[in-house]
Design a protein around this motif. Sequence first.
Motif, PDB file in Angstrom:
ATOM      1  N   PHE A  81      19.762 -56.546  25.181  1.00  0.00           N
ATOM      2  CA  PHE A  81      18.829 -55.806  24.336  1.00  0.00           C
ATOM      3  C   PHE A  81      17.531 -55.605  25.107  1.00  0.00           C
ATOM      4  O   PHE A  81      17.107 -56.466  25.871  1.00  0.00           O
ATOM      5  N   THR A  82      16.891 -54.478  24.888  1.00  0.00           N
ATOM      6  CA  THR A  82      15.643 -54.175  25.583  1.00  0.00           C
ATOM      7  C   THR A  82      14.449 -54.869  24.943  1.00  0.00           C
ATOM      8  O   THR A  82      13.408 -54.997  25.576  1.00  0.00           O
ATOM      9  N   THR A  83      14.609 -55.279  23.694  1.00  0.00           N
ATOM     10  CA  THR A  83      13.586 -56.075  23.011  1.00  0.00           C
ATOM     11  C   THR A  83      14.301 -57.130  22.174  1.00  0.00           C
ATOM     12  O   THR A  83      15.431 -56.911  21.729  1.00  0.00           O
ATOM     13  N   PRO A  84      13.659 -58.259  21.957  1.00  0.00           N
ATOM     14  CA  PRO A  84      14.294 -59.303  21.150  1.00  0.00           C
ATOM     15  C   PRO A  84      14.487 -58.845  19.705  1.00  0.00           C
ATOM     16  O   PRO A  84      13.719 -58.029  19.196  1.00  0.00           O
ATOM     17  N   ILE A  85      15.521 -59.372  19.076  1.00  0.00           N
ATOM     18  CA  ILE A  85      15.748 -59.074  17.662  1.00  0.00           C
ATOM     19  C   ILE A  85      15.369 -60.297  16.834  1.00  0.00           C
ATOM     20  O   ILE A  85      15.447 -61.423  17.313  1.00  0.00           O
ATOM     21  N   THR A  86      14.959 -60.053  15.609  1.00  0.00           N
ATOM     22  CA  THR A  86      14.651 -61.158  14.696  1.00  0.00           C
ATOM     23  C   THR A  86      15.583 -61.151  13.498  1.00  0.00           C
ATOM     24  O   THR A  86      15.566 -62.064  12.693  1.00  0.00           O
ATOM     25  N   SER A  87      16.403 -60.069  13.395  1.00  0.00           N
ATOM     26  CA  SER A  87      17.333 -59.914  12.291  1.00  0.00           C
ATOM     27  C   SER A  87      18.490 -59.041  12.769  1.00  0.00           C
ATOM     28  O   SER A  87      18.308 -58.181  13.647  1.00  0.00           O
ATOM     29  N   ALA A  88      19.660 -59.237  12.182  1.00  0.00           N
ATOM     30  CA  ALA A  88      20.796 -58.376  12.514  1.00  0.00           C
ATOM     31  C   ALA A  88      20.489 -56.922  12.160  1.00  0.00           C
ATOM     32  O   ALA A  88      21.001 -55.996  12.794  1.00  0.00           O
ATOM     33  N   LYS A  89      19.623 -56.716  11.185  1.00  0.00           N
ATOM     34  CA  LYS A  89      19.241 -55.361  10.792  1.00  0.00           C
ATOM     35  C   LYS A  89      18.483 -54.628  11.900  1.00  0.00           C
ATOM     36  O   LYS A  89      18.439 -53.401  11.915  1.00  0.00           O
ATOM     37  N   ASP A  90      17.897 -55.370  12.839  1.00  0.00           N
ATOM     38  CA  ASP A  90      17.160 -54.764  13.950  1.00  0.00           C
ATOM     39  C   ASP A  90      18.085 -54.030  14.920  1.00  0.00           C
ATOM     40  O   ASP A  90      17.634 -53.182  15.689  1.00  0.00           O
ATOM     41  N   ILE A  91      19.365 -54.381  14.909  1.00  0.00           N
ATOM     42  CA  ILE A  91      20.286 -53.884  15.931  1.00  0.00           C
ATOM     43  C   ILE A  91      20.461 -52.377  15.849  1.00  0.00           C
ATOM     44  O   ILE A  91      20.507 -51.696  16.875  1.00  0.00           O
ATOM     45  N   ARG A  92      20.548 -51.815  14.662  1.00  0.00           N
ATOM     46  CA  ARG A  92      20.751 -50.362  14.543  1.00  0.00           C
ATOM     47  C   ARG A  92      19.624 -49.586  15.212  1.00  0.00           C
ATOM     48  O   ARG A  92      19.864 -48.696  16.028  1.00  0.00           O
ATOM     49  N   LYS A  93      18.399 -49.916  14.866  1.00  0.00           N
ATOM     50  CA  LYS A  93      17.248 -49.217  15.444  1.00  0.00           C
ATOM     51  C   LYS A  93      17.198 -49.406  16.961  1.00  0.00           C
ATOM     52  O   LYS A  93      16.925 -48.469  17.710  1.00  0.00           O
ATOM     53  N   LEU A  94      17.503 -50.612  17.405  1.00  0.00           N
ATOM     54  CA  LEU A  94      17.493 -50.900  18.836  1.00  0.00           C
ATOM     55  C   LEU A  94      18.610 -50.132  19.550  1.00  0.00           C
ATOM     56  O   LEU A  94      18.405 -49.603  20.647  1.00  0.00           O
ATOM     57  N   ALA A  95      19.786 -50.042  18.934  1.00  0.00           N
ATOM     58  CA  ALA A  95      20.902 -49.305  19.537  1.00  0.00           C
ATOM     59  C   ALA A  95      20.533 -47.833  19.730  1.00  0.00           C
ATOM     60  O   ALA A  95      20.854 -47.235  20.764  1.00  0.00           O
ATOM     61  N   VAL A  96      19.858 -47.262  18.751  1.00  0.00           N
ATOM     62  CA  VAL A  96      19.435 -45.860  18.852  1.00  0.00           C
ATOM     63  C   VAL A  96      18.418 -45.704  19.979  1.00  0.00           C
ATOM     64  O   VAL A  96      18.513 -44.780  20.805  1.00  0.00           O
ATOM     65  N   SER A  97      17.463 -46.594  20.050  1.00  0.00           N
ATOM     66  CA  SER A  97      16.451 -46.552  21.102  1.00  0.00           C
ATOM     67  C   SER A  97      17.097 -46.706  22.485  1.00  0.00           C
ATOM     68  O   SER A  97      16.756 -45.975  23.431  1.00  0.00           O
ATOM     69  N   MET A  98      18.038 -47.634  22.596  1.00  0.00           N
ATOM     70  CA  MET A  98      18.725 -47.848  23.872  1.00  0.00           C
ATOM     71  C   MET A  98      19.582 -46.648  24.238  1.00  0.00           C
ATOM     72  O   MET A  98      19.692 -46.289  25.416  1.00  0.00           O
ATOM     73  N   HIS A  99      20.194 -46.012  23.238  1.00  0.00           N
ATOM     74  CA  HIS A  99      20.976 -44.792  23.471  1.00  0.00           C
ATOM     75  C   HIS A  99      20.087 -43.730  24.121  1.00  0.00           C
ATOM     76  O   HIS A  99      20.454 -43.134  25.138  1.00  0.00           O
ATOM     77  N   LYS A 100      18.928 -43.502  23.526  1.00  0.00           N
ATOM     78  CA  LYS A 100      18.016 -42.479  24.047  1.00  0.00           C
ATOM     79  C   LYS A 100      17.572 -42.802  25.469  1.00  0.00           C
ATOM     80  O   LYS A 100      17.551 -41.925  26.338  1.00  0.00           O
ATOM     81  N   GLU A 101      17.220 -44.071  25.713  1.00  0.00           N
ATOM     82  CA  GLU A 101      16.779 -44.469  27.053  1.00  0.00           C
ATOM     83  C   GLU A 101      17.907 -44.313  28.065  1.00  0.00           C
ATOM     84  O   GLU A 101      17.704 -43.781  29.159  1.00  0.00           O
ATOM     85  N   ALA A 102      19.101 -44.784  27.718  1.00  0.00           N
ATOM     86  CA  ALA A 102      20.234 -44.716  28.646  1.00  0.00           C
ATOM     87  C   ALA A 102      20.583 -43.267  28.980  1.00  0.00           C
ATOM     88  O   ALA A 102      20.768 -42.918  30.149  1.00  0.00           O
TER      89      ALA A 102
END
Length: 112
Positions: A81-102
């Motif tokens: 992950f590019t940033t730490p998560i504090t909840s499983a709910k964080d994963i969706r937003k992070l996946a989208v952000s990582m998709h855009k970056e990748a």
Amino acid sequence: FFFPKCEKARLDMSAELAVSVAKASPRICNHMNADHADSVLAYVHYFANRPNASHAMMIDVTCEGFVCSIEGSKSTVMVPFTTPITSAKDIRKLAVSMHKEAFREVRNSVGR
């Protein structure tokens, strides 16, 4: 100084996060592989530095990132992950952000 109550609370929170991510992992993997295979491959190309991979599958999600298998390889790769998560709910937003970056970075590297 060592604060046992604070340390115990931190460990309890980490354990709760690990359990919630483990519960969500099969659903996330199924969704990503079925609906976002291009994102999974882009994650592997860019974040796991495997630009020659032709097919990748997400096989697990941990508190640290996505675990993926690469077709033709017996090993797995960790897509951190590019940033730490504090909840499983964080994963969706992070996946989208990582998709855009990748996709941005993979596209930029093709033009070089």
